[in-house]
Design a protein around this motif. Structure first.
Motif, PDB file in Angstrom:
ATOM      1  N   UNK A  16     -29.428  -7.224 -30.541  1.00  0.00           N
ATOM      2  CA  UNK A  16     -28.114  -7.048 -31.006  1.00  0.00           C
ATOM      3  C   UNK A  16     -28.028  -5.470 -30.727  1.00  0.00           C
ATOM      4  N   UNK A  17     -28.820  -4.704 -30.809  1.00  0.00           N
ATOM      5  CA  UNK A  17     -28.826  -3.108 -30.744  1.00  0.00           C
ATOM      6  C   UNK A  17     -29.427  -2.476 -29.516  1.00  0.00           C
ATOM      7  N   UNK A  18     -30.477  -2.699 -29.184  1.00  0.00           N
ATOM      8  CA  UNK A  18     -31.434  -1.872 -28.031  1.00  0.00           C
ATOM      9  C   UNK A  18     -30.872  -2.342 -26.884  1.00  0.00           C
ATOM     10  N   UNK A  19     -30.743  -3.554 -26.326  1.00  0.00           N
ATOM     11  CA  UNK A  19     -30.440  -3.921 -25.178  1.00  0.00           C
ATOM     12  C   UNK A  19     -28.693  -3.914 -24.940  1.00  0.00           C
ATOM     13  N   UNK A  26     -37.049  -9.133 -32.365  1.00  0.00           N
ATOM     14  CA  UNK A  26     -36.461  -9.737 -31.205  1.00  0.00           C
ATOM     15  C   UNK A  26     -34.836  -9.427 -31.533  1.00  0.00           C
ATOM     16  N   UNK A  27     -34.399  -9.594 -32.867  1.00  0.00           N
ATOM     17  CA  UNK A  27     -32.885  -9.556 -33.327  1.00  0.00           C
ATOM     18  C   UNK A  27     -32.651  -8.216 -33.026  1.00  0.00           C
ATOM     19  N   UNK A  28     -33.127  -7.111 -33.219  1.00  0.00           N
ATOM     20  CA  UNK A  28     -32.897  -5.739 -33.149  1.00  0.00           C
ATOM     21  C   UNK A  28     -32.743  -5.409 -31.555  1.00  0.00           C
ATOM     22  N   UNK A  29     -33.727  -5.699 -30.762  1.00  0.00           N
ATOM     23  CA  UNK A  29     -33.589  -5.889 -29.483  1.00  0.00           C
ATOM     24  C   UNK A  29     -32.334  -6.304 -28.806  1.00  0.00           C
TER      25      UNK A  29
END
Length: 124
Positions: free
Chosen positions: A39-42, A34-37
């Protein structure tokens, strides 16, 4: 390109006995997807105006792109972590027929002469 990126990343994490990818804000191990999505992916998708897709779907995009480019199904299966190519054929088979416009030409060049055709016609 991916290999070059990983080799470049090595100086920041691997050589310090850290994870390859770390949270850029905390410098620590990611605690979940969730944090990757968020802060970075979205944000990357938004900047590039690409519609959001679940990150897991990138596997499917990769596999279908490789098959459409004409890569061998067994190679794609190994890239995806499968033991054999049956999953690739079942899930991504619709991309394989169009992958190679010259499909069948190798067999035709070897077996497509008149002599072979006469043998097949006369055997029935």
């Amino acid at each position: 390109m991916a290999r070059d990126a990983l080799l470049n990343q090595k100086q920041y994490t691997y050589l310090k006995n850290k994870e390859v990818f770390q949270n850029t804000v905390t410098g620590e191990r990611w605690t979940g997807d969730q944090s990757i999505r968020k802060t970075m992916f979205q944000p990357v998708l938004k900047r590039t105006k690409v519609r959001y897709r679940n990150p897991y779907q990138t596997r499917h995009t990769y596999a279908s792109m490789m098959l459409s480019a004409g890569e061998h199904p067994m190679w794609v299966a190994k890239q995806m972590g499968h033991r054999d190519w049956t999953m690739i054929a079942r899930i991504y088979g619709k991309w394989m027929p169009d992958a190679d416009k010259s499909a069948g030409s190798k067999a035709e060049a070897i077996f497509g002469n008149n002599t072979t055709g006469d043998i097949i016609k006369n055997s029935g």
